[in-house]
Every structure is written in structure tokens, then in C-alpha cells.
Design a protein around this motif. Structure first.
Motif, PDB file in Angstrom:
ATOM      1  N   GLY A 116      -1.755  -9.844   0.359  1.00 20.08           N
ATOM      2  CA  GLY A 116      -1.730  -8.385   0.259  1.00 20.08           C
ATOM      3  C   GLY A 116      -1.033  -7.919  -0.998  1.00 20.08           C
ATOM      4  N   LYS A 117      -0.843  -6.629  -1.082  1.00 17.98           N
ATOM      5  CA  LYS A 117      -0.177  -6.008  -2.228  1.00 17.98           C
ATOM      6  C   LYS A 117       1.332  -6.172  -2.056  1.00 17.98           C
ATOM      7  CE  LYS A 117      -0.383  -1.899  -5.048  1.00 17.98           C
ATOM      8  NZ  LYS A 117      -1.012  -0.588  -5.238  1.00 17.98           N
ATOM      9  N   TRP A 118       2.015  -6.517  -3.157  1.00 19.88           N
ATOM     10  CA  TRP A 118       3.457  -6.717  -3.133  1.00 19.88           C
ATOM     11  C   TRP A 118       4.148  -5.538  -2.455  1.00 19.88           C
ATOM     12  CZ3 TRP A 118       6.489 -10.806  -4.306  1.00 19.88           C
ATOM     13  CH2 TRP A 118       7.867 -10.572  -4.378  1.00 19.88           C
ATOM     14  N   GLY A 119       4.964  -5.831  -1.459  1.00 14.52           N
ATOM     15  CA  GLY A 119       5.738  -4.808  -0.762  1.00 14.52           C
ATOM     16  C   GLY A 119       5.014  -4.136   0.395  1.00 14.52           C
ATOM     17  N   ALA A 120       3.755  -4.498   0.652  1.00 15.64           N
ATOM     18  CA  ALA A 120       2.990  -3.853   1.724  1.00 15.64           C
ATOM     19  C   ALA A 120       3.572  -4.177   3.092  1.00 15.64           C
ATOM     20  CB  ALA A 120       1.527  -4.305   1.669  1.00 15.64           C
ATOM     21  N   GLU A 121       3.585  -3.196   3.968  1.00 10.16           N
ATOM     22  CA  GLU A 121       4.109  -3.387   5.329  1.00 10.16           C
ATOM     23  C   GLU A 121       3.262  -4.353   6.136  1.00 10.16           C
ATOM     24  OE1 GLU A 121       4.979   0.250   7.404  1.00 10.16           O
ATOM     25  OE2 GLU A 121       6.056   1.078   5.686  1.00 10.16           O
ATOM     26  N   THR A 122       1.996  -4.487   5.774  1.00  6.21           N
ATOM     27  CA  THR A 122       1.090  -5.385   6.502  1.00  6.21           C
ATOM     28  C   THR A 122       1.284  -6.844   6.091  1.00  6.21           C
ATOM     29  OG1 THR A 122      -0.619  -4.967   4.846  1.00  6.21           O
ATOM     30  CG2 THR A 122      -0.672  -3.631   6.849  1.00  6.21           C
ATOM     31  N   GLY A 123       2.120  -7.101   5.110  1.00  7.69           N
ATOM     32  CA  GLY A 123       2.438  -8.444   4.675  1.00  7.69           C
ATOM     33  C   GLY A 123       1.887  -8.779   3.304  1.00  7.69           C
ATOM     34  N   TYR A 124       2.473  -9.786   2.696  1.00  8.88           N
ATOM     35  CA  TYR A 124       2.063 -10.254   1.374  1.00  8.88           C
ATOM     36  C   TYR A 124       2.721 -11.605   1.130  1.00  8.88           C
ATOM     37  CZ  TYR A 124       6.662  -8.305   0.275  1.00  8.88           C
ATOM     38  OH  TYR A 124       7.998  -8.013   0.285  1.00  8.88           O
ATOM     39  N   HIS A 125       2.086 -12.376   0.272  1.00  2.85           N
ATOM     40  CA  HIS A 125       2.671 -13.659  -0.126  1.00  2.85           C
ATOM     41  C   HIS A 125       3.814 -13.400  -1.091  1.00  2.85           C
ATOM     42  CE1 HIS A 125      -1.683 -15.413   0.261  1.00  2.85           C
ATOM     43  NE2 HIS A 125      -1.125 -15.203   1.450  1.00  2.85           N
ATOM     44  N   LYS A 126       4.794 -14.291  -1.122  1.00  2.00           N
ATOM     45  CA  LYS A 126       5.878 -14.171  -2.111  1.00  2.00           C
ATOM     46  C   LYS A 126       5.328 -14.339  -3.532  1.00  2.00           C
ATOM     47  CE  LYS A 126       9.664 -13.955   0.551  1.00  2.00           C
ATOM     48  NZ  LYS A 126      11.066 -14.249   0.434  1.00  2.00           N
ATOM     49  N   GLY A 127       4.121 -14.894  -3.629  1.00  2.00           N
ATOM     50  CA  GLY A 127       3.489 -15.071  -4.933  1.00  2.00           C
ATOM     51  C   GLY A 127       2.505 -13.973  -5.308  1.00  2.00           C
ATOM     52  N   ASP A 128       2.340 -12.970  -4.466  1.00  2.00           N
ATOM     53  CA  ASP A 128       1.385 -11.886  -4.739  1.00  2.00           C
ATOM     54  C   ASP A 128       1.982 -10.843  -5.684  1.00  2.00           C
ATOM     55  OD1 ASP A 128      -0.519 -12.998  -3.079  1.00  2.00           O
ATOM     56  OD2 ASP A 128      -0.054 -11.717  -1.366  1.00  2.00           O
ATOM     57  N   ILE A 129       2.053 -11.171  -6.963  1.00  2.00           N
ATOM     58  CA  ILE A 129       2.665 -10.247  -7.929  1.00  2.00           C
ATOM     59  C   ILE A 129       1.793  -9.011  -8.117  1.00  2.00           C
ATOM     60  CG2 ILE A 129       3.453  -9.965 -10.309  1.00  2.00           C
ATOM     61  CD1 ILE A 129       4.086 -13.019 -10.264  1.00  2.00           C
ATOM     62  N   GLY A 130       0.475  -9.191  -8.295  1.00  7.77           N
ATOM     63  CA  GLY A 130      -0.416  -8.041  -8.389  1.00  7.77           C
ATOM     64  C   GLY A 130      -1.265  -8.017  -9.638  1.00  7.77           C
ATOM     65  N   ASN A 131      -1.710  -6.812 -10.015  1.00  9.94           N
ATOM     66  CA  ASN A 131      -2.597  -6.609 -11.155  1.00  9.94           C
ATOM     67  C   ASN A 131      -1.858  -5.970 -12.323  1.00  9.94           C
ATOM     68  OD1 ASN A 131      -4.865  -7.518  -9.688  1.00  9.94           O
ATOM     69  ND2 ASN A 131      -5.198  -5.481  -8.816  1.00  9.94           N
ATOM     70  N   PHE A 132      -2.416  -6.179 -13.510  1.00  4.16           N
ATOM     71  CA  PHE A 132      -1.899  -5.517 -14.709  1.00  4.16           C
ATOM     72  C   PHE A 132      -3.076  -5.158 -15.603  1.00  4.16           C
ATOM     73  CE2 PHE A 132      -2.144  -9.984 -15.603  1.00  4.16           C
ATOM     74  CZ  PHE A 132      -2.501 -10.095 -16.941  1.00  4.16           C
ATOM     75  N   LYS A 133      -2.893  -4.131 -16.429  1.00  2.00           N
ATOM     76  CA  LYS A 133      -3.966  -3.638 -17.292  1.00  2.00           C
ATOM     77  C   LYS A 133      -3.862  -4.241 -18.687  1.00  2.00           C
ATOM     78  CE  LYS A 133      -4.730   0.575 -14.805  1.00  2.00           C
ATOM     79  NZ  LYS A 133      -5.265   1.892 -14.825  1.00  2.00           N
ATOM     80  N   VAL A 134      -5.028  -4.474 -19.252  1.00  2.00           N
ATOM     81  CA  VAL A 134      -5.124  -5.010 -20.605  1.00  2.00           C
ATOM     82  C   VAL A 134      -6.005  -4.061 -21.411  1.00  2.00           C
ATOM     83  CG1 VAL A 134      -5.955  -6.951 -21.987  1.00  2.00           C
ATOM     84  CG2 VAL A 134      -4.869  -7.375 -19.775  1.00  2.00           C
ATOM     85  N   GLY A 135      -5.514  -3.703 -22.593  1.00  2.00           N
ATOM     86  CA  GLY A 135      -6.261  -2.808 -23.479  1.00  2.00           C
ATOM     87  C   GLY A 135      -7.215  -3.557 -24.390  1.00  2.00           C
ATOM     88  N   GLU A 136      -7.777  -2.842 -25.339  1.00  2.00           N
ATOM     89  CA  GLU A 136      -8.718  -3.417 -26.303  1.00  2.00           C
ATOM     90  C   GLU A 136      -8.118  -4.560 -27.110  1.00  2.00           C
ATOM     91  OE1 GLU A 136     -10.259  -0.402 -28.875  1.00  2.00           O
ATOM     92  OE2 GLU A 136     -11.116   0.762 -27.230  1.00  2.00           O
ATOM     93  N   ASP A 137      -6.807  -4.524 -27.292  1.00  2.00           N
ATOM     94  CA  ASP A 137      -6.139  -5.556 -28.100  1.00  2.00           C
ATOM     95  C   ASP A 137      -6.020  -6.899 -27.378  1.00  2.00           C
ATOM     96  OD1 ASP A 137      -4.166  -4.996 -26.230  1.00  2.00           O
ATOM     97  OD2 ASP A 137      -2.632  -4.448 -27.698  1.00  2.00           O
ATOM     98  N   GLY A 138      -6.390  -6.944 -26.088  1.00  2.00           N
ATOM     99  CA  GLY A 138      -6.363  -8.196 -25.334  1.00  2.00           C
ATOM    100  C   GLY A 138      -4.987  -8.643 -24.888  1.00  2.00           C
ATOM    101  N   GLN A 139      -4.006  -7.736 -24.975  1.00  2.61           N
ATOM    102  CA  GLN A 139      -2.638  -8.098 -24.604  1.00  2.61           C
ATOM    103  C   GLN A 139      -2.227  -7.407 -23.308  1.00  2.61           C
ATOM    104  OE1 GLN A 139       0.159  -7.566 -27.786  1.00  2.61           O
ATOM    105  NE2 GLN A 139      -1.177  -8.544 -29.284  1.00  2.61           N
ATOM    106  N   GLY A 140      -1.491  -8.151 -22.493  1.00  2.00           N
ATOM    107  CA  GLY A 140      -0.991  -7.602 -21.251  1.00  2.00           C
ATOM    108  C   GLY A 140       0.473  -7.947 -21.054  1.00  2.00           C
ATOM    109  N   ILE A 141       1.188  -7.021 -20.445  1.00  2.00           N
ATOM    110  CA  ILE A 141       2.605  -7.242 -20.135  1.00  2.00           C
ATOM    111  C   ILE A 141       2.804  -6.944 -18.657  1.00  2.00           C
ATOM    112  CG2 ILE A 141       4.987  -6.500 -20.542  1.00  2.00           C
ATOM    113  CD1 ILE A 141       4.144  -5.767 -23.390  1.00  2.00           C
ATOM    114  N   VAL A 142       3.508  -7.852 -17.988  1.00  4.05           N
ATOM    115  CA  VAL A 142       3.784  -7.701 -16.559  1.00  4.05           C
ATOM    116  C   VAL A 142       5.288  -7.816 -16.358  1.00  4.05           C
ATOM    117  CG1 VAL A 142       3.340  -8.614 -14.257  1.00  4.05           C
ATOM    118  CG2 VAL A 142       1.619  -8.881 -16.040  1.00  4.05           C
ATOM    119  N   THR A 143       5.856  -6.898 -15.588  1.00  3.80           N
ATOM    120  CA  THR A 143       7.278  -6.994 -15.238  1.00  3.80           C
ATOM    121  C   THR A 143       7.433  -6.783 -13.738  1.00  3.80           C
ATOM    122  OG1 THR A 143       7.674  -4.653 -15.671  1.00  3.80           O
ATOM    123  CG2 THR A 143       8.084  -6.165 -17.491  1.00  3.80           C
TER     124      THR A 143
END
Length: 193
Positions: A116-143
Motif C-alpha cells: 500500500g501507500k506509505w502511512g496508509a491505515e490499511t497497511g503498507y510494507h516497510k519498503g513501500d516508499i512510493g512514487n516520485f516525479k521526473v521531469g524532461e531532464d530525466g532526474q528525480g529526487i526522493v526524500t
């Protein structure tokens, strides 16, 4: 007169011994204070890993984990990605040897929760970090910052050492079990010291 000299000698010895004890106590106090400062400094941990391309992609990057006072923060910088949303997860094993990244196993799920989605009340894996957006430059940052992870603490439900970071070709739908249907594994890095 001899008695007076004897009293004076005893007085000097008692005073000297007392001063030595005071110095010894001061030294012990300072050593204890230094040990406490060292323990405090050593509670801050930092770990940097490299993400390597998988599944014939060029996606690569670096991930930094920092732990202080029981809180872990992660920052991932990934390059050479296609524009759009991508999923990032922690997987079971720090094994990135296979060309498709599948040697890292499934999502890290030490508490046997549904995907599931990180922090969801219905549950989630400890590894379910989630999604991040990438622009035209092909770079993504996740925190992410959490108290649900630790670096090398030995708690099987929290310790991220020995796991892997996986970046996926697509986005996580947060409902498909057990992986979120995020597509191919395009970048992998083992979380090792």
C-alpha cells in the motif's frame, strides 16, 4: 617536639592523599563525560549507496541514509530516467547481481502487511516508499524521513541493512498485490556498509 613533627607528617600525608583522591575523582568524571559525548556522536550514522542500471536502462544514482536520535532520513538522486512517475521501494536482499534486479527479492515486508501507500491505515510494507516525479531532464529526487527504519540496529522489523533500493520503470498503483504493478526494475543498489 617529636609528636609535633609526627602530627605534621600525618597531616601532610592525609592532605596529599585527599588531593590525589580529588584528582582521581576529577579524572574519572572527565573520562565519563568524554565517553558520554563519544556515545552521543556515535549515535549519528550515515550510509551512502550507489544505484546501478538494470533491465537495459541507463538509470543510476546515489542514495544517502542518515540516522540520528532514532530517525532515519533518505535522499535519493537518480538520473537517466524517462519523464513521468516512477516507483521506488526497499527490497528484501542487497543482491543486485541479476540483469533484471530480481535477485533483490520482493518488497521488504517484515511486518507481513498488505502492499500500500506509505502511512496508509490499511497497511503498507516497510519498503513501500512510493512514487516520485521526473521531469524532461530525466532526474528525480526522493526524500523520506521515518522512525520505522534503523541502520544496523539489529531489529528485524526496522533494520534496512542487507536490503536493496529498487527504482521501477513505472509508478506504483498502491493496490496491486504484492508489488504495486510498478513495472521493470531499472536501477538497484544494495544497502550495505
Amino acid at each position: 617536639m617529636k609528636n609535633l613533627k609526627l602530627v605534621a607528617i600525618v597531616f601532610v600525608l592525609v592532605l596529599g592523599t585527599s588531593c590525589k583522591n580529588d584528582k582521581k575523582e576529577n579524572t574519572e568524571t572527565k573520562e565519563t563525560e568524554v565517553e558520554e559525548v563519544v556515545k552521543e556522536v556515535s549515535t549519528e550514522k550515515k550510509l551512502m549507496i550507489t544505484l546501478s542500471p538494470k533491465s537495459d536502462s541507463n538509470a543510476e544514482g546515489a542514495v544517502t541514509f542518515k540516522e540520528k536520535d532514532g530517525i532515519v532520513s533518505m535522499t535519493a538522486n537518480i538520473t537517466a530516467l524517462s519523464e513521468g512517475e516512477h516507483a521506488i521501494h526497499i527490497h528484501e536482499k542487497a543482491d543486485c547481481t541479476s540483469p533484471d534486479g530480481k535477485s533483490s527479492g520482493g518488497h521488504w515486508n517484515p511486518t507481513a502487511q498488505p502492499h500500500g501507500k506509505w502511512g496508509a491505515e490499511t497497511g503498507y510494507h516497510k519498503g513501500d516508499i512510493g512514487n516520485f516525479k521526473v521531469g524532461e531532464d530525466g532526474q528525480g529526487i526522493v526524500t523520506i524521513t521515518t522512525d520505522e527504519w534503523c541502520i544496523g540496529c539489529g531489529d528485524d522489523t526496522k533494520d534496512i541493512l542487507g536490503k536493496a533500493i529498487i527504482v521501477h520503470q513505472g509508478s506504483d498503483d498502491f493496490t496491486s498485490q504484492p508489488s504495486g504493478a510498478a513495472g521493470s526494475r531499472i536501477s538497484c543498489g544494495g544497502i550495505i556498509e
